[in-house]
Design a protein around this motif. Structure first.
Motif, PDB file in Angstrom:
ATOM      1  N   TYR A   1       0.902  -1.000  -0.109  1.00  0.00           N
ATOM      2  CA  TYR A   1      -0.092   0.076   0.005  1.00  0.00           C
ATOM      3  C   TYR A   1       0.847   1.262  -0.076  1.00  0.00           C
ATOM      4  N   ILE A   2       2.072   1.130   0.818  1.00  0.00           N
ATOM      5  CA  ILE A   2       3.000   2.202   0.879  1.00  0.00           C
ATOM      6  C   ILE A   2       3.375   2.766  -0.577  1.00  0.00           C
ATOM      7  N   LYS A   3       3.248   1.895  -1.585  1.00  0.00           N
ATOM      8  CA  LYS A   3       3.625   2.163  -2.877  1.00  0.00           C
ATOM      9  C   LYS A   3       2.614   3.081  -3.932  1.00  0.00           C
ATOM     10  N   PHE A   4       1.573   3.183  -3.566  1.00  0.00           N
ATOM     11  CA  PHE A   4       0.513   3.749  -4.413  1.00  0.00           C
ATOM     12  C   PHE A   4      -0.476   4.805  -3.631  1.00  0.00           C
ATOM     13  N   PHE A   5      -0.790   4.572  -2.346  1.00  0.00           N
ATOM     14  CA  PHE A   5      -1.931   5.299  -1.747  1.00  0.00           C
ATOM     15  C   PHE A   5      -1.331   6.762  -1.476  1.00  0.00           C
ATOM     16  N   PRO A   6       0.013   6.733  -1.026  1.00  0.00           N
ATOM     17  CA  PRO A   6       0.530   8.264  -0.810  1.00  0.00           C
ATOM     18  C   PRO A   6       0.710   9.121  -2.208  1.00  0.00           C
ATOM     19  N   TRP A   7       0.905   8.352  -3.241  1.00  0.00           N
ATOM     20  CA  TRP A   7       1.061   9.123  -4.644  1.00  0.00           C
ATOM     21  C   TRP A   7      -0.286   9.678  -4.879  1.00  0.00           C
ATOM     22  N   ILE A   8      -1.495   8.796  -4.731  1.00  0.00           N
ATOM     23  CA  ILE A   8      -2.832   9.511  -4.838  1.00  0.00           C
ATOM     24  C   ILE A   8      -3.054  10.514  -3.981  1.00  0.00           C
ATOM     25  N   MET A   9      -2.795  10.431  -2.731  1.00  0.00           N
ATOM     26  CA  MET A   9      -3.102  11.329  -1.585  1.00  0.00           C
ATOM     27  C   MET A   9      -2.338  12.786  -1.604  1.00  0.00           C
ATOM     28  N   LEU A  10      -1.092  12.607  -1.882  1.00  0.00           N
ATOM     29  CA  LEU A  10      -0.279  13.964  -2.047  1.00  0.00           C
ATOM     30  C   LEU A  10      -0.763  15.131  -2.939  1.00  0.00           C
ATOM     31  N   PRO A  11      -1.323  14.934  -4.253  1.00  0.00           N
ATOM     32  CA  PRO A  11      -1.882  15.727  -4.915  1.00  0.00           C
ATOM     33  C   PRO A  11      -3.143  16.315  -4.335  1.00  0.00           C
ATOM     34  N   ILE A  12      -3.900  15.631  -3.695  1.00  0.00           N
ATOM     35  CA  ILE A  12      -5.334  15.722  -3.287  1.00  0.00           C
ATOM     36  C   ILE A  12      -4.972  16.779  -2.055  1.00  0.00           C
ATOM     37  N   THR A  13      -4.373  16.345  -1.252  1.00  0.00           N
ATOM     38  CA  THR A  13      -3.894  17.060  -0.032  1.00  0.00           C
ATOM     39  C   THR A  13      -3.199  18.382  -0.202  1.00  0.00           C
ATOM     40  N   THR A  14      -2.320  18.589  -1.252  1.00  0.00           N
ATOM     41  CA  THR A  14      -1.848  19.754  -1.627  1.00  0.00           C
ATOM     42  C   THR A  14      -2.853  20.575  -2.031  1.00  0.00           C
ATOM     43  N   PHE A  15      -3.621  20.220  -2.914  1.00  0.00           N
ATOM     44  CA  PHE A  15      -4.654  21.065  -3.698  1.00  0.00           C
ATOM     45  C   PHE A  15      -5.574  21.690  -2.616  1.00  0.00           C
ATOM     46  N   LEU A  16      -5.994  20.925  -1.376  1.00  0.00           N
ATOM     47  CA  LEU A  16      -6.902  21.121  -0.481  1.00  0.00           C
ATOM     48  C   LEU A  16      -6.018  22.248   0.573  1.00  0.00           C
ATOM     49  N   TYR A  17      -4.934  21.868   0.519  1.00  0.00           N
ATOM     50  CA  TYR A  17      -3.930  23.017   1.330  1.00  0.00           C
ATOM     51  C   TYR A  17      -4.328  24.391   0.956  1.00  0.00           C
TER      52      TYR A  17
ATOM     53  N   GLY B   1      -1.467   3.410   8.100  1.00  0.00           N
ATOM     54  CA  GLY B   1      -2.364   3.832   8.748  1.00  0.00           C
ATOM     55  C   GLY B   1      -2.485   5.501   8.792  1.00  0.00           C
ATOM     56  N   LEU B   2      -1.549   6.147   8.769  1.00  0.00           N
ATOM     57  CA  LEU B   2      -1.648   7.675   8.742  1.00  0.00           C
ATOM     58  C   LEU B   2      -2.097   8.173   7.520  1.00  0.00           C
ATOM     59  N   VAL B   3      -1.786   7.596   6.287  1.00  0.00           N
ATOM     60  CA  VAL B   3      -2.161   7.879   4.972  1.00  0.00           C
ATOM     61  C   VAL B   3      -3.556   7.737   4.897  1.00  0.00           C
ATOM     62  N   ALA B   4      -3.963   6.482   5.343  1.00  0.00           N
ATOM     63  CA  ALA B   4      -5.425   6.253   5.498  1.00  0.00           C
ATOM     64  C   ALA B   4      -6.245   7.414   6.450  1.00  0.00           C
ATOM     65  N   TRP B   5      -5.746   7.725   7.231  1.00  0.00           N
ATOM     66  CA  TRP B   5      -6.126   8.870   8.069  1.00  0.00           C
ATOM     67  C   TRP B   5      -6.209  10.542   7.169  1.00  0.00           C
ATOM     68  N   THR B   6      -5.214  10.524   6.444  1.00  0.00           N
ATOM     69  CA  THR B   6      -5.193  11.579   5.212  1.00  0.00           C
ATOM     70  C   THR B   6      -6.366  11.627   4.590  1.00  0.00           C
ATOM     71  N   ILE B   7      -6.848  10.403   4.003  1.00  0.00           N
ATOM     72  CA  ILE B   7      -7.890  10.108   3.161  1.00  0.00           C
ATOM     73  C   ILE B   7      -9.133  10.532   4.072  1.00  0.00           C
ATOM     74  N   ILE B   8      -9.422  10.206   5.131  1.00  0.00           N
ATOM     75  CA  ILE B   8     -10.446  10.497   6.249  1.00  0.00           C
ATOM     76  C   ILE B   8     -10.433  11.931   5.974  1.00  0.00           C
ATOM     77  N   VAL B   9      -9.458  12.762   6.529  1.00  0.00           N
ATOM     78  CA  VAL B   9      -9.291  13.919   6.713  1.00  0.00           C
ATOM     79  C   VAL B   9      -9.943  14.875   5.352  1.00  0.00           C
ATOM     80  N   SER B  10      -9.348  14.237   4.164  1.00  0.00           N
ATOM     81  CA  SER B  10      -9.379  15.177   2.864  1.00  0.00           C
ATOM     82  C   SER B  10     -10.785  15.026   2.542  1.00  0.00           C
TER      83      SER B  10
END
Length: 239
Positions: A29-45, A93-102
């Motif tokens: 999971y560490i290979k692809f979920f962070p890649w998906i969430m980084l642009p989303i969280t950057t946009f929301l920032y 687990g922290l990446v999953a938390w960023t999914i919830i937050v986003s």
């Protein structure tokens, strides 16, 4: 993408995982979920944090960006992942938390929006914000505790009705009646939402609740995996 290979001492079976999730959390999971969430969280920032006078939203999404950015860099090195497996699961687990937050924040923007704008001012100035945040926070805590309860030693190995299709099949008059009532209520709520122009708010609340109901299961399983892998270091590795 690297494939995950699992090694068992005796039998080839998956480790325990609680209800709702079909497969346990994997190191891959560490290979692809962070890649998906980084642009989303950057946009929301930048978009969601625009006009953030208090600064909470920017701090929240800056934390999400750092988690996903570090996870991406960490996941590039299989040797690090295999050496620090517990840390990898915690990061997942922290990446999953960023999914919830986003996605709950996106739902909050939809729930509080009165105009076509995305900014912190929309959230800060809306009287609907607390009506969304309080139930979502309580739901997150409640679901996290509930999923953690399934992982207690005395509860592992049991067959739970929540994971059985028969639980949701309409195979009795009583259950058919209940599903019909729920369907009618759903149609009525949708009709009221359309007539009053609150479709966006209803969908935002639904999105937030859906994410909060499901993703705590991933967080709990990731924490359990971090504990499990310390006792069974041979269970999984990336190759």
């Amino acid at each position: 993408m690297s494939k995950s290979s699992k090694k068992k001492k005796v039998v080839n079976e998956e480790r325990y995982h609680g209800p709702l999730i079909t497969n346990e959390v994997s190191l891959s999971y560490i290979k692809f979920f962070p890649w998906i969430m980084l642009p989303i969280t950057t946009f929301l920032y930048f978009a969601g944090g625009y006009e953030d006078r208090i600064g909470i939203i920017k701090v929240l999404f800056l934390s999400c960006i750092l988690i996903n950015g570090f996870s991406i860099i960490f996941g590039l090195f299989n040797s690090l992942v295999n050496r620090f497996k517990s840390l990898t699961y915690i990061l997942i687990g922290l990446v999953a938390w960023t999914i919830i937050v986003s996605f709950t924040f996106i739902g909050l923007l939809m729930f509080t929006s009165v105009e076509d704008s995305i900014s912190a001012r929309t959230v800060n100035d809306s009287s609907f914000t607390l009506f969304y945040l309080i139930p979502i926070l309580l739901l997150f805590v409640g679901m996290t505790l509930m999923y953690a309860w399934y992982y207690l030693p005395q509860n592992q190995g049991k067959i739970w009705k929540i994971n059985q299709w028969e639980t949701y099949k309409v195979n009795s008059k009583k259950k058919e009646w209940l599903f019909n009532i729920l369907g009618v209520i759903g149609i009525m709520l949708l009709f009221i939402a359309v007539m009053t122009g609150y479709v966006e708010r209803i969908f935002g609340l639904f999105l937030g609740m859906l994410i909060t109901l499901t993703f705590p299961a991933v967080i709990v399983d990731a924490v359990y995996a971090a504990i499990y892998i310390r006792k069974h270091p041979e269970y999984e590795e990336l190759t």
